[in-house]
Enzyme design. Structure first.
Site, PDB file in Angstrom:
ATOM      1  N   GLY A  12       0.727  -1.130  -0.119  1.00 56.16           N
ATOM      2  CA  GLY A  12      -0.352  -0.033  -0.460  1.00 56.16           C
ATOM      3  C   GLY A  12       0.736   1.422  -0.181  1.00 56.16           C
ATOM      4  O   GLY A  12       0.631   2.328   0.486  1.00 56.16           O
ATOM      5  N   ARG A  15       0.687   5.206  -1.667  1.00 58.33           N
ATOM      6  CA  ARG A  15       0.031   6.868  -1.404  1.00 58.33           C
ATOM      7  C   ARG A  15      -0.468   6.529   0.075  1.00 58.33           C
ATOM      8  O   ARG A  15      -0.301   5.425   0.352  1.00 58.33           O
ATOM      9  CB  ARG A  15      -1.005   7.214  -1.725  1.00 58.33           C
ATOM     10  CG  ARG A  15      -2.744   6.338  -1.932  1.00 58.33           C
ATOM     11  CD  ARG A  15      -3.929   6.637  -2.684  1.00 58.33           C
ATOM     12  NE  ARG A  15      -5.042   6.390  -2.949  1.00 58.33           N
ATOM     13  CZ  ARG A  15      -5.913   5.998  -2.282  1.00 58.33           C
ATOM     14  NH1 ARG A  15      -6.031   7.062  -0.855  1.00 58.33           N
ATOM     15  NH2 ARG A  15      -6.918   5.756  -1.750  1.00 58.33           N
ATOM     16  N   ASP A  62      -2.325  -7.927  -5.201  1.00 53.38           N
ATOM     17  CA  ASP A  62      -2.979  -7.697  -4.029  1.00 53.38           C
ATOM     18  C   ASP A  62      -2.986  -8.103  -3.201  1.00 53.38           C
ATOM     19  O   ASP A  62      -2.180  -9.846  -3.500  1.00 53.38           O
ATOM     20  CB  ASP A  62      -3.973  -8.214  -5.235  1.00 53.38           C
ATOM     21  CG  ASP A  62      -5.590  -8.273  -4.519  1.00 53.38           C
ATOM     22  OD1 ASP A  62      -5.128  -8.096  -3.022  1.00 53.38           O
ATOM     23  OD2 ASP A  62      -6.509  -8.468  -4.434  1.00 53.38           O
ATOM     24  N   VAL A  63      -2.416  -7.935  -2.147  1.00 53.57           N
ATOM     25  CA  VAL A  63      -1.889  -8.724  -0.815  1.00 53.57           C
ATOM     26  C   VAL A  63      -3.056  -9.546  -0.338  1.00 53.57           C
ATOM     27  O   VAL A  63      -2.872 -10.943   0.011  1.00 53.57           O
ATOM     28  CB  VAL A  63      -1.419  -7.751   0.306  1.00 53.57           C
ATOM     29  CG1 VAL A  63      -0.410  -6.451  -0.152  1.00 53.57           C
ATOM     30  CG2 VAL A  63      -3.201  -7.202   1.103  1.00 53.57           C
ATOM     31  N   ASN A  89       1.409  -2.475   5.410  1.00 49.79           N
ATOM     32  CA  ASN A  89       0.511  -1.473   5.347  1.00 49.79           C
ATOM     33  C   ASN A  89      -1.174  -1.311   4.885  1.00 49.79           C
ATOM     34  O   ASN A  89      -1.759  -0.238   5.072  1.00 49.79           O
ATOM     35  CB  ASN A  89       1.038  -0.103   5.241  1.00 49.79           C
ATOM     36  CG  ASN A  89       0.288   1.483   4.667  1.00 49.79           C
ATOM     37  OD1 ASN A  89       0.500   1.815   5.655  1.00 49.79           O
ATOM     38  ND2 ASN A  89       0.294   1.808   3.868  1.00 49.79           N
ATOM     39  N   SER A 141      -4.566  -0.590  14.048  1.00 49.85           N
ATOM     40  CA  SER A 141      -5.056   0.846  14.362  1.00 49.85           C
ATOM     41  C   SER A 141      -5.627   0.663  15.884  1.00 49.85           C
ATOM     42  O   SER A 141      -6.000  -0.350  16.420  1.00 49.85           O
ATOM     43  CB  SER A 141      -6.565   0.460  13.428  1.00 49.85           C
ATOM     44  OG  SER A 141      -7.568   1.740  14.012  1.00 49.85           O
ATOM     45  N   TYR A 154     -13.575  -3.522   9.800  1.00 50.01           N
ATOM     46  CA  TYR A 154     -12.420  -3.009  10.623  1.00 50.01           C
ATOM     47  C   TYR A 154     -11.513  -3.125  11.792  1.00 50.01           C
ATOM     48  O   TYR A 154     -10.552  -3.621  11.372  1.00 50.01           O
ATOM     49  CB  TYR A 154     -12.673  -1.284  10.148  1.00 50.01           C
ATOM     50  CG  TYR A 154     -11.012  -0.620   9.963  1.00 50.01           C
ATOM     51  CD1 TYR A 154     -10.519  -0.744   9.191  1.00 50.01           C
ATOM     52  CD2 TYR A 154     -10.880   0.432  10.909  1.00 50.01           C
ATOM     53  CE1 TYR A 154      -9.288  -0.159   8.616  1.00 50.01           C
ATOM     54  CE2 TYR A 154      -9.612   0.950  10.600  1.00 50.01           C
ATOM     55  CZ  TYR A 154      -8.863   0.388   9.910  1.00 50.01           C
ATOM     56  OH  TYR A 154      -7.773   1.574   9.541  1.00 50.01           O
ATOM     57  N   ALA A 156     -12.763  -5.577  13.289  1.00 48.87           N
ATOM     58  CA  ALA A 156     -12.122  -7.163  13.686  1.00 48.87           C
ATOM     59  C   ALA A 156     -10.267  -7.750  12.957  1.00 48.87           C
ATOM     60  O   ALA A 156      -9.524  -8.309  13.657  1.00 48.87           O
ATOM     61  CB  ALA A 156     -12.969  -8.507  13.117  1.00 48.87           C
ATOM     62  N   LYS A 158      -8.213  -5.708  12.309  1.00 47.69           N
ATOM     63  CA  LYS A 158      -7.516  -4.890  13.274  1.00 47.69           C
ATOM     64  C   LYS A 158      -6.596  -5.362  13.886  1.00 47.69           C
ATOM     65  O   LYS A 158      -5.659  -5.533  15.233  1.00 47.69           O
ATOM     66  CB  LYS A 158      -7.579  -3.273  13.571  1.00 47.69           C
ATOM     67  CG  LYS A 158      -7.842  -2.187  12.116  1.00 47.69           C
ATOM     68  CD  LYS A 158      -6.647  -2.580  11.453  1.00 47.69           C
ATOM     69  CE  LYS A 158      -6.805  -1.580  10.210  1.00 47.69           C
ATOM     70  NZ  LYS A 158      -4.900  -1.651   9.389  1.00 47.69           N
ATOM     71  N   ILE A 187      -5.373  10.022  11.437  1.00 46.08           N
ATOM     72  CA  ILE A 187      -4.087  10.249  10.646  1.00 46.08           C
ATOM     73  C   ILE A 187      -4.380  10.736   9.504  1.00 46.08           C
ATOM     74  O   ILE A 187      -5.755  10.552   9.091  1.00 46.08           O
ATOM     75  CB  ILE A 187      -3.213   9.229  10.038  1.00 46.08           C
ATOM     76  CG1 ILE A 187      -2.917   8.729  11.411  1.00 46.08           C
ATOM     77  CG2 ILE A 187      -2.319   9.362   9.274  1.00 46.08           C
ATOM     78  CD1 ILE A 187      -1.912   9.015  12.664  1.00 46.08           C
TER      79      ILE A 187
HETATM   80  P1  NDP Z   1      -4.782   4.686   1.847  1.00 39.91           P
HETATM   81  O1  NDP Z   1      -6.138   4.141   1.348  1.00 39.91           O
HETATM   82  O2  NDP Z   1      -4.783   5.784   1.392  1.00 39.91           O
HETATM   83  O3  NDP Z   1      -4.243   4.880   1.328  1.00 39.91           O
HETATM   84  C1  NDP Z   1      -3.947   2.445   1.070  1.00 39.91           C
HETATM   85  C2  NDP Z   1      -3.220   2.226  -0.101  1.00 39.91           C
HETATM   86  O4  NDP Z   1      -3.116   0.506   0.322  1.00 39.91           O
HETATM   87  C3  NDP Z   1      -3.864   2.714  -1.758  1.00 39.91           C
HETATM   88  O5  NDP Z   1      -2.924   2.660  -2.510  1.00 39.91           O
HETATM   89  C4  NDP Z   1      -4.033   1.224  -1.840  1.00 39.91           C
HETATM   90  O6  NDP Z   1      -4.255   1.511  -3.183  1.00 39.91           O
HETATM   91  C5  NDP Z   1      -3.666  -0.022  -1.348  1.00 39.91           C
HETATM   92  N1  NDP Z   1      -4.287  -1.081  -1.707  1.00 39.91           N
HETATM   93  C6  NDP Z   1      -5.608  -0.820  -1.351  1.00 39.91           C
HETATM   94  N2  NDP Z   1      -6.096  -2.404  -1.107  1.00 39.91           N
HETATM   95  C7  NDP Z   1      -5.090  -2.708  -1.401  1.00 39.91           C
HETATM   96  C8  NDP Z   1      -4.164  -4.535  -1.903  1.00 39.91           C
HETATM   97  N3  NDP Z   1      -5.482  -5.866  -1.484  1.00 39.91           N
HETATM   98  N4  NDP Z   1      -3.201  -4.948  -2.210  1.00 39.91           N
HETATM   99  C9  NDP Z   1      -2.259  -4.386  -2.195  1.00 39.91           C
HETATM  100  N5  NDP Z   1      -2.647  -2.466  -2.010  1.00 39.91           N
HETATM  101  C10 NDP Z   1      -3.949  -2.116  -1.565  1.00 39.91           C
HETATM  102  O7  NDP Z   1      -5.290   4.400   3.065  1.00 39.91           O
HETATM  103  P2  NDP Z   1      -4.106   4.867   4.661  1.00 39.91           P
HETATM  104  O8  NDP Z   1      -2.331   5.863   4.327  1.00 39.91           O
HETATM  105  O9  NDP Z   1      -5.136   6.531   4.949  1.00 39.91           O
HETATM  106  O10 NDP Z   1      -3.454   4.114   5.494  1.00 39.91           O
HETATM  107  C11 NDP Z   1      -2.603   3.387   5.576  1.00 39.91           C
HETATM  108  C12 NDP Z   1      -3.148   1.777   6.921  1.00 39.91           C
HETATM  109  O11 NDP Z   1      -3.206   2.486   8.562  1.00 39.91           O
HETATM  110  C13 NDP Z   1      -4.235   1.360   6.500  1.00 39.91           C
HETATM  111  O12 NDP Z   1      -4.069  -0.232   6.843  1.00 39.91           O
HETATM  112  C14 NDP Z   1      -5.326   1.715   7.362  1.00 39.91           C
HETATM  113  O13 NDP Z   1      -6.405   0.238   7.928  1.00 39.91           O
HETATM  114  C15 NDP Z   1      -4.338   2.541   8.361  1.00 39.91           C
HETATM  115  N6  NDP Z   1      -4.577   2.966   9.332  1.00 39.91           N
HETATM  116  C16 NDP Z   1      -5.356   4.876   8.744  1.00 39.91           C
HETATM  117  C17 NDP Z   1      -5.720   5.370   9.266  1.00 39.91           C
HETATM  118  C18 NDP Z   1      -6.187   6.555   9.676  1.00 39.91           C
HETATM  119  O14 NDP Z   1      -5.726   7.458  10.217  1.00 39.91           O
HETATM  120  N7  NDP Z   1      -5.673   7.124   7.510  1.00 39.91           N
HETATM  121  C19 NDP Z   1      -5.918   5.412  11.237  1.00 39.91           C
HETATM  122  C20 NDP Z   1      -5.003   3.722  11.543  1.00 39.91           C
HETATM  123  C21 NDP Z   1      -4.591   2.793  10.852  1.00 39.91           C
HETATM  124  P3  NDP Z   1      -6.177   1.689  -4.113  1.00 39.91           P
HETATM  125  O15 NDP Z   1      -6.505   2.805  -3.208  1.00 39.91           O
HETATM  126  O16 NDP Z   1      -5.914   2.095  -5.454  1.00 39.91           O
HETATM  127  O17 NDP Z   1      -7.388   0.999  -3.741  1.00 39.91           O
END
Ligand code: NDP
Length: 247
Positions: A12, A15, A62-63, A89, A141, A154, A156, A158, A187
């Site tokens: 991930g 972004r 795709d993870v 991530n 999280s 979500y 469950a 995490k 965040i």
């Molecule tokens: P974003 O949605 O901004 O980024 C997540 C990235 O993961 C995207 O690029 C997305 O691609 C990619 N992704 C989604 N599904 C898959 C997959 N199956 N395989 C590979 N890549 C994938 O999320 P955040 O940066 O906000 O969050 C990052 C992590 O931090 C997550 O695990 C989230 O749960 C955790 N988190 C975030 C918080 C927050 O407040 N933002 C708080 C607590 C935890 P695409 O967009 O193209 O699907």
């Protein structure tokens, strides 16, 4: 250059928090594989890393699909010959109240967040066991600790990541592999940008430090856990939330 010539995989990493973690690891000297379903955005992160003078490449992966994950890790090994750091991530949300939550929304969130973390950990730890060293950092999280209305799937997933972190830490400790989790609070990323103003205000009132976090707050802890300074820490979940949850 605490991480000079280390090799890191960030899932991930296209972004949000993953992108900033990938850039942070590179700024400390690591070479990075940016893994994401969004190859176009991942390539932008790669270019930013290369501008820092480190090697990087993007991989569409795709993870949720173990076969694809194994193929991807093999490609990374062909290129970099080793893996020192894995940051699990990649994560998604599909929120709704429990009674309205569809099977598919439950399944897909568990599949990406929890099974994805399991898949990558399994594939990468094979290599780390051979190397007899490694750092695995899982992005959980605070919702996995305290729960949240509308986020049964979500929360469950995490909570599962936190438990998986502890088990993996116990299984891999003898091979000199540290496994830890970070539990961020609120965040500011695209994931949270879609939340209503009302919910954001409610969240803010519960944050003692009176600001939302930014990806750099999470990345700083990740860089520490990836470094030798954290060699004696394993199986832990570090909360990064401005003081919302104190355990
Ligand atoms: P974003 O949605 O901004 O980024 C997540 C990235 O993961 C995207 O690029 C997305 O691609 C990619 N992704 C989604 N599904 C898959 C997959 N199956 N395989 C590979 N890549 C994938 O999320 P955040 O940066 O906000 O969050 C990052 C992590 O931090 C997550 O695990 C989230 O749960 C955790 N988190 C975030 C918080 C927050 O407040 N933002 C708080 C607590 C935890 P695409 O967009 O193209 O699907």
């Amino acid at each position: 250059m605490q991480l000079k010539d280390k090799v890191a995989i960030v899932t991930g990493g296209a972004r949000g928090i993953g992108r900033v973690i990938a850039l942070g690891l590179a700024s400390k000297g690591a070479d990075i594989a940016v893994v994401d379903v969004n190859l176009k955005e991942a390539e932008k992160t790669v270019q930013e890393i290369q501008a820092l003078g480190r090697a990087a490449f993007s991989l569409e992966m795709d993870v949720t699909d173990y076969i694809k994950v194994e193929e991807g890790i093999n490609k990374i090994l062909d290129k970099f010959k080793k893996v020192d750091i894995l940051v699990n991530n990649a994560g998604i949300t599909k929120d709704s109240l429990l009674l309205r939550m569809s099977d598919s929304d439950w399944d897909v969130v568990l599949k990406v967040n929890l099974k994805g973390t399991f898949n990558c950990t399994k594939a990468v730890s094979r290599q780390m066991i051979k190397q007899r060293s490694g750092k695995i950092i899982n992005i959980a999280s605070i919702i996995g600790i305290i729960g949240n209305p509308g986020q049964a799937n979500y929360s469950a997933s995490k909570a599962g990541i936190i438990a998986l972190t502890k088990t993996a830490a116990k299984e891999l400790a003898l091979r000199n592999i540290n496994v830890n989790a970070i539990a961020p609070g609120f965040i500011q990323t695209e994931m949270t940008a879609k939340l209503s103003l009302e919910l954001r205000e409610k969240m803010m009132s519960a944050i003692p430090l009176k600001r939302f976090g930014n990806p750099e707050d999470v990345s700083a802890v990740c860089l520490f856990l990836a470094s030798e300074d954290a060699n004696y820490i394993t199986g832990q979940t570090i909360i990064v939330d401005g003081g919302m949850v104190m355990v």
